[in-house]
Scaffold this active site. Structure first.
Site, PDB file in Angstrom:
ATOM      1  N   ASN A 216       0.709  -1.051   0.654  1.00 47.22           N
ATOM      2  CA  ASN A 216       0.198  -0.001   0.031  1.00 47.22           C
ATOM      3  C   ASN A 216       0.811   0.771   0.340  1.00 47.22           C
ATOM      4  OD1 ASN A 216       0.894   0.491   2.909  1.00 47.22           O
ATOM      5  ND2 ASN A 216      -0.301  -1.345   3.396  1.00 47.22           N
TER       6      ASN A 216
ATOM      7  N   ASP B 291      -4.557  -6.002   5.583  1.00 45.00           N
ATOM      8  CA  ASP B 291      -4.621  -7.494   6.035  1.00 45.00           C
ATOM      9  C   ASP B 291      -4.926  -9.118   4.995  1.00 45.00           C
ATOM     10  OD1 ASP B 291      -7.492  -4.838   5.975  1.00 45.00           O
ATOM     11  OD2 ASP B 291      -6.618  -5.635   7.530  1.00 45.00           O
TER      12      ASP B 291
ATOM     13  N   LYS C 180       8.374 -17.472 -10.331  1.00 44.24           N
ATOM     14  CA  LYS C 180       7.488 -16.115 -10.926  1.00 44.24           C
ATOM     15  C   LYS C 180       6.444 -16.912 -11.819  1.00 44.24           C
ATOM     16  CE  LYS C 180       7.649 -12.072 -14.635  1.00 44.24           C
ATOM     17  NZ  LYS C 180       8.652 -11.310 -15.372  1.00 44.24           N
TER      18      LYS C 180
ATOM     19  N   PRO D  17      -2.477 -12.102  10.708  1.00 43.05           N
ATOM     20  CA  PRO D  17      -2.988 -12.034  12.495  1.00 43.05           C
ATOM     21  C   PRO D  17      -2.873 -10.536  12.178  1.00 43.05           C
ATOM     22  CG  PRO D  17      -0.809 -12.154  12.095  1.00 43.05           C
ATOM     23  CD  PRO D  17      -1.694 -12.437  10.061  1.00 43.05           C
TER      24      PRO D  17
ATOM     25  N   ILE E 286      -2.505  -7.281  14.121  1.00 45.95           N
ATOM     26  CA  ILE E 286      -1.310  -7.090  15.356  1.00 45.95           C
ATOM     27  C   ILE E 286      -2.073  -6.078  16.433  1.00 45.95           C
ATOM     28  CG2 ILE E 286       1.076  -6.105  15.419  1.00 45.95           C
ATOM     29  CD1 ILE E 286       1.272  -6.333  12.506  1.00 45.95           C
TER      30      ILE E 286
ATOM     31  N   PHE F 218      -4.572   3.520  14.677  1.00 47.89           N
ATOM     32  CA  PHE F 218      -5.070   4.204  13.716  1.00 47.89           C
ATOM     33  C   PHE F 218      -6.059   3.794  13.044  1.00 47.89           C
ATOM     34  CE2 PHE F 218      -2.365   8.028  12.955  1.00 47.89           C
ATOM     35  CZ  PHE F 218      -0.924   7.574  13.953  1.00 47.89           C
TER      36      PHE F 218
ATOM     37  N   LYS G  37     -13.655   0.490  15.706  1.00 49.92           N
ATOM     38  CA  LYS G  37     -12.835  -0.359  15.934  1.00 49.92           C
ATOM     39  C   LYS G  37     -12.297  -0.010  16.849  1.00 49.92           C
ATOM     40  CE  LYS G  37     -10.430  -0.471  11.191  1.00 49.92           C
ATOM     41  NZ  LYS G  37      -9.948   0.213   9.877  1.00 49.92           N
TER      42      LYS G  37
HETATM   43  O1  PMT Z   1       2.862   6.168   6.684  1.00 46.77           O
HETATM   44  P1  PMT Z   1       2.626   7.592   6.194  1.00 46.77           P
HETATM   45  O2  PMT Z   1       2.727   7.202   4.516  1.00 46.77           O
HETATM   46  O3  PMT Z   1       3.025   8.545   7.377  1.00 46.77           O
HETATM   47  O4  PMT Z   1       0.152   7.527   6.387  1.00 46.77           O
HETATM   48  C1  PMT Z   1       0.041   7.725   7.006  1.00 46.77           C
HETATM   49  C2  PMT Z   1      -0.788   6.627   7.562  1.00 46.77           C
HETATM   50  C3  PMT Z   1      -2.066   6.837   7.097  1.00 46.77           C
HETATM   51  C4  PMT Z   1      -0.907   4.537   7.575  1.00 46.77           C
HETATM   52  C5  PMT Z   1      -1.451   6.315   9.143  1.00 46.77           C
HETATM   53  O5  PMT Z   1      -1.316   7.256   9.743  1.00 46.77           O
HETATM   54  C6  PMT Z   1      -2.209   5.458   9.457  1.00 46.77           C
HETATM   55  O6  PMT Z   1      -3.557   5.926   9.205  1.00 46.77           O
HETATM   56  N1  PMT Z   1      -1.967   3.939   9.616  1.00 46.77           N
HETATM   57  C7  PMT Z   1      -3.145   3.023   9.970  1.00 46.77           C
HETATM   58  C8  PMT Z   1      -3.347   2.825   8.754  1.00 46.77           C
HETATM   59  C9  PMT Z   1      -3.934   1.317   8.506  1.00 46.77           C
HETATM   60  O7  PMT Z   1      -4.228  -0.300   8.501  1.00 46.77           O
HETATM   61  O8  PMT Z   1      -5.284   1.280   9.235  1.00 46.77           O
HETATM   62  P2  PMT Z   1      -7.139   0.515   9.069  1.00 46.77           P
HETATM   63  O9  PMT Z   1      -7.797   1.277   9.760  1.00 46.77           O
HETATM   64  O10 PMT Z   1      -6.927  -0.167   8.027  1.00 46.77           O
HETATM   65  O11 PMT Z   1      -6.008  -0.729  10.502  1.00 46.77           O
HETATM   66  C10 PMT Z   1      -6.450  -0.553  11.932  1.00 46.77           C
HETATM   67  C11 PMT Z   1      -5.440  -0.376  12.964  1.00 46.77           C
HETATM   68  O12 PMT Z   1      -4.857  -1.836  12.716  1.00 46.77           O
HETATM   69  C12 PMT Z   1      -4.175  -0.151  12.906  1.00 46.77           C
HETATM   70  O13 PMT Z   1      -3.588   0.579  14.244  1.00 46.77           O
HETATM   71  C13 PMT Z   1      -3.088  -0.944  11.600  1.00 46.77           C
HETATM   72  O14 PMT Z   1      -1.820  -0.398  12.467  1.00 46.77           O
HETATM   73  C14 PMT Z   1      -3.370  -1.728  12.864  1.00 46.77           C
HETATM   74  N2  PMT Z   1      -3.640  -3.187  11.949  1.00 46.77           N
HETATM   75  C15 PMT Z   1      -4.421  -3.328  11.196  1.00 46.77           C
HETATM   76  C16 PMT Z   1      -4.567  -5.116  10.006  1.00 46.77           C
HETATM   77  C17 PMT Z   1      -3.375  -5.954  11.036  1.00 46.77           C
HETATM   78  N3  PMT Z   1      -3.280  -7.003  10.695  1.00 46.77           N
HETATM   79  N4  PMT Z   1      -3.174  -5.050  12.044  1.00 46.77           N
HETATM   80  C18 PMT Z   1      -2.987  -4.367  12.839  1.00 46.77           C
HETATM   81  O15 PMT Z   1      -2.346  -4.020  14.060  1.00 46.77           O
END
Ligand code: PMT
Length: 403
Positions: free
Chosen positions: A210, A279, A289, A307, A309, A325, A339
């Protein structure tokens, strides 16, 4: 003990009988967590040898402005930039006069002219010299420029006089130095941060990922450092230099990030998940390849869930303060609140990644910090400023919940 954890102190030693105390001062500053480098004036070397201070500080002592070897190693400008604080102890009447005049005729005064770091002086001289109007005028001028004054103390002096002009005791100098830093509410805490994207391999050449640049997570690491924390940064592949003094754990896939995060979580007081974690990942990684097949214009990948995290860290029996986040493109507040509940987070930072100029790979961001205390709107600002503001909110939350 005062904390100077993570701070870099450039100790300037000038000519005066109190120079002998610089040996103990180095040790006490190090005990408080500081790294110390030493600059000596020629007169100082009449009272204590550079070798002694080199042995104690663990770094070469810098003495000559024009020493090509020193310049090659770490010249006056690098030293000026290295320092978080320039502490001149003892500070003789002579160096105080030369600093007042803005002279740069030796290494120490040159560094004091060049540095952006705060400068603190610990005056040490005969009471008559201290009382002399010239000295008092110089001190007033330097104080007016924002130079910090530590002391002097009053009492008996090596020359037999009694009065003002004794250098402060070492422990008082350490406390005064620590007092200058906003060691912040995270002093002595351990903060683990995930940052950047993950890459989920399809075959030896291709992967799913991403647009995360890591800027948000790296800014949080820097801000946590400034607040005095020990910082562990678990980072996906990004094009950013890690802030100095963090423990960097580079990872590639979500699984690797998960393994690193769970390994660190037990030592964390705060866990901040700023990473854009995939995800899903391909159910299997092709050994070679993938080749195009004639006549077939589609390729189907079966993806399986990675998973979660941050939710896994939040589910630990002995969990840290967990901040996630939420990257949303619609219904920001509703999705972020959901969330936070679902992942059982202490707080969540909601950012709208569909808005121009904030979110992925931008230098700015605008967020809503959602916690039990409510919803704090942080309007668009630089990610570095936003990170300091978020660290302040997280520290406040930590204080109220662990009080
Ligand atoms: O890195 P930059 O270019 O500065 O951009 C910043 C950002 C936009 C990436 C950052 O501000 C941000 O939003 N990070 C979270 C991105 C994300 O994956 O958000 P989400 O809504 O999909 O996930 C929710 C939360 O679960 C996040 O804290 C994520 O780290 C966490 N997560 C998600 C999936 C997973 N398998 N494990 C996780 O821990």
């Amino acid at each position: 003990m005062s904390s100077l954890f993570n701070k870099r102190i450039l100790l300037g030693v000038t000519g005066g009988i109190a120079a002998y105390k610089s040996a103990e001062l180095i040790r006490r500053l190090q005990d408080a967590g500081a790294q110390v480098r030493v600059v000596m004036t020629p007169a100082a070397q009449e009272f204590i040898t550079p070798l002694t201070l080199q042995a104690l500080s663990g770094h070469p002592v810098h003495a000559d402005l024009l020493d090509p070897a020193a310049e090659a190693a770490m010249g006056h400008i690098e030293l000026a930039r290295w320092a978080d604080l320039v502490l001149v102890a003892p500070a003789s009447a002579d160096v105080i006069a030369r600093l007042t005049q803005g002279q740069g005729d030796d290494l120490l005064t040159t560094i004091c002219l060049a540095t952006a770091a705060p400068i603190a002086l610990a005056p040490a001289m005969n009471q008559g010299m201290w009382r002399n109007q010239a000295t008092q005028d110089n001190i007033a001028t330097l104080a007016g420029r924002g130079v910090h004054l530590f002391g002097p103390a009053e009492g008996s002096q090596a020359c037999g006089d009694v009065g003002p002009g004794r250098m402060l005791e070492v422990q008082d100098l350490v406390a005064a130095a620590a007092g200058l830093f906003d060691t912040g509410a995270l002093a002595g805490k351990t903060v683990v941060i995930t940052a950047g994207p993950t890459r989920e391999a399809i075959d030896p050449v291709r992967y799913l990922s991403n647009h995360s640049s890591g800027k948000m997570g790296y800014a949080l690491a820097q801000a946590a450092l400034e607040a005095g924390a020990k910082v562990i940064l678990i980072s996906g592949p990004v094009a950013l230099p890690a802030p100095e003094r963090v423990t960097l754990i580079p990872v590639t896939s979500a699984q690797e990030m998960y393994d690193a995060a769970l390994a660190c979580a037990s030592s964390a007081d705060v866990f901040i998940a700023a990473a854009a974690v995939a995800d899903y990942r391909p159910a299997s990684v092709a050994e070679h390849k993938l080749k195009k097949t004639a006549g077939i214009d589609t390729l189907t990948l079966t993806l399986v869930k990675n998973p979660d995290i941050v939710a896994s860290v939040a589910a630990l029996p002995e969990r840290p303060c967990v901040v996630g986040f939420a990257a949303e493109s619609e219904l920001l507040l509703a999705h972020a609140r959901a969330k936070r509940e679902h992942k059982r987070l202490d707080a969540i930072v909601a950012n709208d990644i569909s808005t121009e100029g904030i979110g992925f790979n931008s230098d700015d961001n605008a967020v809503i910090f959602i916690s039990d205390a409510g919803e704090e709107y942080l309007a668009q600002r630089s990610k570095s400023q936003l990170a300091r503001d978020l660290i302040g909110l997280i520290a406040q939350h930590l204080m109220t919940t662990t009080a």
